[in-house]
Design a protein around this motif. Structure first.
Motif, PDB file in Angstrom:
ATOM      1  N   LEU A  66      -2.186   6.319  -4.007  1.00  0.00           N
ATOM      2  CA  LEU A  66      -3.445   6.109  -3.295  1.00  0.00           C
ATOM      3  C   LEU A  66      -4.657   6.472  -4.147  1.00  0.00           C
ATOM      4  N   ALA A  67      -4.515   7.443  -5.030  1.00  0.00           N
ATOM      5  CA  ALA A  67      -5.640   7.810  -5.888  1.00  0.00           C
ATOM      6  C   ALA A  67      -6.014   6.671  -6.833  1.00  0.00           C
ATOM      7  N   THR A  68      -5.068   5.802  -7.147  1.00  0.00           N
ATOM      8  CA  THR A  68      -5.380   4.657  -8.002  1.00  0.00           C
ATOM      9  C   THR A  68      -6.389   3.740  -7.330  1.00  0.00           C
ATOM     10  N   LEU A  69      -6.343   3.656  -5.999  1.00  0.00           N
ATOM     11  CA  LEU A  69      -7.328   2.843  -5.288  1.00  0.00           C
ATOM     12  C   LEU A  69      -8.739   3.372  -5.500  1.00  0.00           C
ATOM     13  N   GLY A  70      -8.839   4.657  -5.820  1.00  0.00           N
ATOM     14  CA  GLY A  70     -10.143   5.241  -6.120  1.00  0.00           C
ATOM     15  C   GLY A  70     -10.763   4.713  -7.390  1.00  0.00           C
ATOM     16  N   HIS A  71      -9.984   4.024  -8.230  1.00  0.00           N
ATOM     17  CA  HIS A  71     -10.541   3.382  -9.421  1.00  0.00           C
ATOM     18  C   HIS A  71     -11.291   2.103  -9.065  1.00  0.00           C
ATOM     19  N   TYR A  72     -11.007   1.544  -7.884  1.00  0.00           N
ATOM     20  CA  TYR A  72     -11.532   0.219  -7.539  1.00  0.00           C
ATOM     21  C   TYR A  72     -12.451   0.210  -6.326  1.00  0.00           C
ATOM     22  N   LEU A  73     -12.418   1.268  -5.539  1.00  0.00           N
ATOM     23  CA  LEU A  73     -13.223   1.325  -4.325  1.00  0.00           C
ATOM     24  C   LEU A  73     -14.125   2.552  -4.367  1.00  0.00           C
ATOM     25  N   GLU A  74     -15.237   2.468  -3.656  1.00  0.00           N
ATOM     26  CA  GLU A  74     -16.142   3.606  -3.538  1.00  0.00           C
ATOM     27  C   GLU A  74     -16.325   4.029  -2.077  1.00  0.00           C
ATOM     28  N   LEU A  80       0.822  -1.208   0.000  1.00  0.00           N
ATOM     29  CA  LEU A  80       0.000   0.000   0.000  1.00  0.00           C
ATOM     30  C   LEU A  80       0.859   1.261   0.000  1.00  0.00           C
ATOM     31  N   ALA A  81       2.014   1.195   0.638  1.00  0.00           N
ATOM     32  CA  ALA A  81       2.912   2.345   0.643  1.00  0.00           C
ATOM     33  C   ALA A  81       3.478   2.619  -0.747  1.00  0.00           C
ATOM     34  N   ALA A  82       3.508   1.585  -1.582  1.00  0.00           N
ATOM     35  CA  ALA A  82       4.073   1.727  -2.920  1.00  0.00           C
ATOM     36  C   ALA A  82       3.048   2.195  -3.954  1.00  0.00           C
ATOM     37  N   VAL A  83       1.760   2.074  -3.643  1.00  0.00           N
ATOM     38  CA  VAL A  83       0.731   2.401  -4.629  1.00  0.00           C
ATOM     39  C   VAL A  83       0.401   3.884  -4.568  1.00  0.00           C
TER      40      VAL A  83
END
Length: 231
Positions: A27-35, A22-25
């Motif tokens: 964080l805004a990319t997670l917004g493509h997969y989660l709501e 998670l530290a490497a990702v």
């Protein structure tokens, strides 16, 4: 509400492998997969920098009384993010220079206040990421009321927080979610991040974004499916 205290050793430990991914990702990319789990954008970072990945240690305060926060500030450790529910109060600041120094001394990763903070200049010097709705000169007191809770469900930025949830943050905002929900999407998000430099290079080479993402083809199909319009 009666006093409710759960000890820190009852919380799930931070998964170092998942935390590293998670530290490497981005964080805004997670917004493509989660709501769900994304905090109110008005809850923003007032101090610190960089990325936050940590375990939620929760504190529910009775408005004006920060006794429980002072107590837990001496017990947290590396990887912990103190999440403070102020019971809806946005006038009294429970967190300032002394409390943040206590958290820094214990190696905590960040603090999130569903309310306001104080001593902004000092917080900036300390470097601990602090998220809040604003600032105030009016502070909480040590009333010692038999109310509130430690390591109990709270709310931060309109998001329900369970003790042990993962807290992710950067300059753009906060995401708080159970570890298993984040584990289910992090590898796909990392793969997306790895592809992004190539996509950007193609854009600067003349490609159109809609062609690369498929959006233009989708628009073509949508238009083709519409009834003919005659003027």
């Amino acid at each position: 509400m009666p006093l409710n205290i759960r000890e820190l050793d009852r919380l799930p430990a931070l998964d170092a492998g998942l935390a590293g991914r998670l530290a490497a990702v981005d964080l805004a990319t997670l917004g493509h997969y989660l709501e769900e789990g994304f905090c109110d954008p008005a809850l923003r970072r007032f101090a610190g920098s960089g990325k936050v990945v940590g375990r939620a240690v929760t504190v529910r305060l009775t408005p004006t009384d920060s006794t429980l926060l002072h107590h837990i500030a001496g017990l947290v450790g590396p990887g912990d993010v103190v999440v403070v529910d102020c019971g809806g109060d946005r006038r009294h600041a429970p967190l300032g220079e002394v409390v943040v120094n206590a958290l820094v001394a214990r190696g905590a990763s960040a603090a999130v206040v569903d309310g306001v903070c104080t001593d902004l200049d000092a917080l900036g010097d300390l470097g601990l990421p602090v998220y809040a709705y604003g600032t105030s000169l009016l502070t909480t007191k040590l009333h010692g009321l038999p109310d509130g809770g430690l390591n109990v469900p709270v709310v931060a930025g309109k998001v329900p927080v369970t003790p042990g949830d993962l807290v992710l943050g950067d300059a753009n905002g906060l995401l708080i979610a159970p570890a298993d929900r984040l584990a289910a999407v992090v590898d796909e998000a990392l793969a997306d991040d790895a592809e992004e430099p190539g996509l950007i290079a193609e854009l600067h080479a003349g490609a159109r974004l809609g062609d690369l993402t498929g959006a233009t083809e989708t628009v073509r199909k949508l238009r083709a499916a519409q009834p003919s319009q005659h003027l």
